[in-house]
Design a protein around this motif. Structure first.
Motif, PDB file in Angstrom:
ATOM      1  N   GLY A 167       0.859  -1.191   0.000  1.00 15.35           N
ATOM      2  CA  GLY A 167       0.000   0.000   0.000  1.00 15.35           C
ATOM      3  C   GLY A 167       0.888   1.230   0.000  1.00 15.35           C
ATOM      4  O   GLY A 167       0.778   2.099   0.859  1.00 15.35           O
ATOM      5  N   CYS A 168       1.765   1.299  -1.022  1.00 17.06           N
ATOM      6  CA  CYS A 168       2.856   2.299  -1.020  1.00 17.06           C
ATOM      7  C   CYS A 168       2.367   3.719  -1.273  1.00 17.06           C
ATOM      8  O   CYS A 168       3.117   4.675  -1.074  1.00 17.06           O
ATOM      9  CB  CYS A 168       3.904   1.924  -2.060  1.00 17.06           C
TER      10      CYS A 168
ATOM     11  N   LEU B 187      -3.204  -0.957  -4.687  1.00 22.57           N
ATOM     12  CA  LEU B 187      -4.415  -1.292  -5.444  1.00 22.57           C
ATOM     13  C   LEU B 187      -4.763  -0.207  -6.449  1.00 22.57           C
ATOM     14  O   LEU B 187      -5.450  -0.459  -7.431  1.00 22.57           O
ATOM     15  CB  LEU B 187      -5.564  -1.438  -4.423  1.00 22.57           C
TER      16      LEU B 187
ATOM     17  N   MET C 291      -2.203   5.998  -7.733  1.00 20.55           N
ATOM     18  CA  MET C 291      -1.176   6.101  -6.687  1.00 20.55           C
ATOM     19  C   MET C 291       0.149   5.548  -7.199  1.00 20.55           C
ATOM     20  O   MET C 291       1.210   6.165  -7.035  1.00 20.55           O
ATOM     21  CB  MET C 291      -1.608   5.341  -5.428  1.00 20.55           C
TER      22      MET C 291
ATOM     23  N   THR D 252       2.578   1.039   5.905  1.00 22.68           N
ATOM     24  CA  THR D 252       2.006   2.009   6.838  1.00 22.68           C
ATOM     25  C   THR D 252       0.786   2.682   6.213  1.00 22.68           C
ATOM     26  O   THR D 252       0.733   2.935   5.014  1.00 22.68           O
ATOM     27  CB  THR D 252       3.036   3.087   7.254  1.00 22.68           C
TER      28      THR D 252
ATOM     29  N   ALA E 142      -2.140   1.672   5.563  1.00 25.68           N
ATOM     30  CA  ALA E 142      -2.864   0.966   4.493  1.00 25.68           C
ATOM     31  C   ALA E 142      -3.811  -0.126   5.000  1.00 25.68           C
ATOM     32  O   ALA E 142      -4.897  -0.282   4.468  1.00 25.68           O
ATOM     33  CB  ALA E 142      -1.868   0.359   3.506  1.00 25.68           C
TER      34      ALA E 142
ATOM     35  N   TRP F   2      -7.672   0.032   5.383  1.00 19.75           N
ATOM     36  CA  TRP F   2      -8.517   0.129   4.192  1.00 19.75           C
ATOM     37  C   TRP F   2      -8.939  -1.253   3.694  1.00 19.75           C
ATOM     38  O   TRP F   2      -9.678  -1.384   2.715  1.00 19.75           O
ATOM     39  CB  TRP F   2      -7.797   0.866   3.055  1.00 19.75           C
TER      40      TRP F   2
HETATM   41  C1  SAM Z   1      -3.438   6.393   3.093  1.00 20.37           C
HETATM   42  S1  SAM Z   1      -2.628   5.643   1.745  1.00 20.37           S
HETATM   43  C2  SAM Z   1      -1.034   5.284   2.482  1.00 20.37           C
HETATM   44  C3  SAM Z   1       0.055   5.308   1.448  1.00 20.37           C
HETATM   45  C4  SAM Z   1       1.488   5.208   2.006  1.00 20.37           C
HETATM   46  N1  SAM Z   1       1.764   3.929   2.619  1.00 20.37           N
HETATM   47  C5  SAM Z   1       1.733   6.339   2.963  1.00 20.37           C
HETATM   48  O1  SAM Z   1       1.920   6.056   4.168  1.00 20.37           O
HETATM   49  O2  SAM Z   1       1.716   7.506   2.531  1.00 20.37           O
HETATM   50  C6  SAM Z   1      -3.351   4.021   1.695  1.00 20.37           C
HETATM   51  C7  SAM Z   1      -2.930   3.245   0.458  1.00 20.37           C
HETATM   52  O3  SAM Z   1      -3.341   1.900   0.583  1.00 20.37           O
HETATM   53  C8  SAM Z   1      -3.778   1.468  -0.681  1.00 20.37           C
HETATM   54  N2  SAM Z   1      -4.666   0.297  -0.515  1.00 20.37           N
HETATM   55  C9  SAM Z   1      -5.899   0.278   0.011  1.00 20.37           C
HETATM   56  N3  SAM Z   1      -6.396  -0.958  -0.032  1.00 20.37           N
HETATM   57  C10 SAM Z   1      -5.450  -1.738  -0.607  1.00 20.37           C
HETATM   58  C11 SAM Z   1      -5.372  -3.127  -0.939  1.00 20.37           C
HETATM   59  N4  SAM Z   1      -6.368  -3.948  -0.679  1.00 20.37           N
HETATM   60  N5  SAM Z   1      -4.254  -3.568  -1.532  1.00 20.37           N
HETATM   61  C12 SAM Z   1      -3.223  -2.731  -1.832  1.00 20.37           C
HETATM   62  N6  SAM Z   1      -3.236  -1.412  -1.529  1.00 20.37           N
HETATM   63  C13 SAM Z   1      -4.341  -0.931  -0.930  1.00 20.37           C
HETATM   64  C14 SAM Z   1      -4.496   2.672  -1.257  1.00 20.37           C
HETATM   65  O4  SAM Z   1      -4.695   2.590  -2.645  1.00 20.37           O
HETATM   66  C15 SAM Z   1      -3.569   3.784  -0.818  1.00 20.37           C
HETATM   67  O5  SAM Z   1      -2.582   4.058  -1.770  1.00 20.37           O
END
Ligand code: SAM
Length: 265
Positions: free
Chosen positions: A44-45, A68, A72, A110, A112, A115
């Protein structure tokens, strides 16, 4: 009404306003103890700000950045790839259904996991991707995360202006607790499990910054159910008015859940 798709984010806005996530994530990163040659996964980068920091700790290693959201990942690629060509790969995937088996020495993630609705499935997926002896170090929203804000959102949602659109809306986050998380990690096979909660109250400079953050990050899904821009603006400005009356003003009641575990060698 068509149900909006929530995979995508306004990645330019997130990149600009995600200082809180960067600060929390950097603290987690600073506690990692790395050799420098590991193969790691950043789960969830987002737009890759922490991904870049993590790569600087891996001078002889490699990183797979997973998200996902294609928006992003596009932004993450723009931010990071030119600094570390050949040492980073970007993959669009769901962390709960990862296409890797025993591929990583460690997983960092972090802001992520909350969600993702099913943490049991998530942890099983992460476990499968780790080599024997591999580790997971992560942080996400948990416990009473944003309780005060969400109580206000719920109360406002029940009023006559909004009830027809969001009166029965259920937020999709999983704000888990340390004991539940530890149980779930162990059930997935992790050992040396640790899980804890910490408060992370986050203050915004003024109404504009507060409202933009709530709009683009916290309520980005919820607001899609309000049919007009003017109604969304009105909802946000009522939340901002209430936050402006708090002491201190414009503070969000964030809580972070820390989690760690290791796949036995
Ligand atoms: C609040 S952002 C955090 C991004 C980064 N890690 C940071 O700390 O700035 C949450 C991220 O999780 C990703 N995400 C949410 N659900 C996910 C999933 N099931 N698999 C992969 N990524 C996911 C979102 O697309 C989003 O980019």
């Amino acid at each position: 009404m068509t149900v909006p798709s929530f995979r995508e984010w306004d990645s330019s806005a997130y990149d600009r306003i995600s200082a809180p996530q960067f600060t929390w994530g950097k603290k987690v990163l600073d506690h990692l103890s790395l050799r420098g040659d590991e193969v790691l996964l950043d789960g969830g980068c987002g737009t890759g700000k922490l991904t870049g920091e993590l790569l600087t700790l891996l001078p002889r290693g490699r990183l797979v950045a997973v998200d996902l959201s294609e928006n992003m990942l596009r932004k993450a690629r723009e931010n990071v790839e030119f600094r570390f060509p050949a040492r980073i790969t970007f993959v669009v995937a769901d962390l709960a259904h990862l296409p890797f088996v025993q591929a990583f020495d460690g997983i960092f993630s972090t802001a992520a996991f909350h969600w993702i609705p099913d943490h049991d499935r998530l942890f099983r997926s992460l476990y499968r991707t780790l080599r024997p002896g591999g580790w997971l170090v992560a942080q996400c929203g948990g416990g009473p995360n944003l309780c005060r804000l969400l109580a206000r959102v719920d109360a406002l949602s029940q009023t006559a202006t909004y009830a027809a659109y969001v009166g029965s809306y259920q937020h999709r986050w999983t704000f888990s607790h340390p004991a539940t998380t530890a149980y779930s990690l162990e059930a997935a096979g992790f050992r040396n499990v640790q899980s804890s909660l910490e408060p992370a109250p986050t203050r915004f400079e003024g109404e504009r910054e507060f409202s933009e953050f709530v709009c683009k990050v916290i309520l980005r899904e919820f607001l899609e159910y309000l049919p007009h821009k003017s109604l969304r603006r009105q909802f946000l400005s009522e939340l901002a008015r209430q936050a402006g009356d708090d002491d201190p003003p414009y503070q969000l009641d964030y809580w972070r859940l820390n989690l760690e575990g290791r796949r036995p060698a």
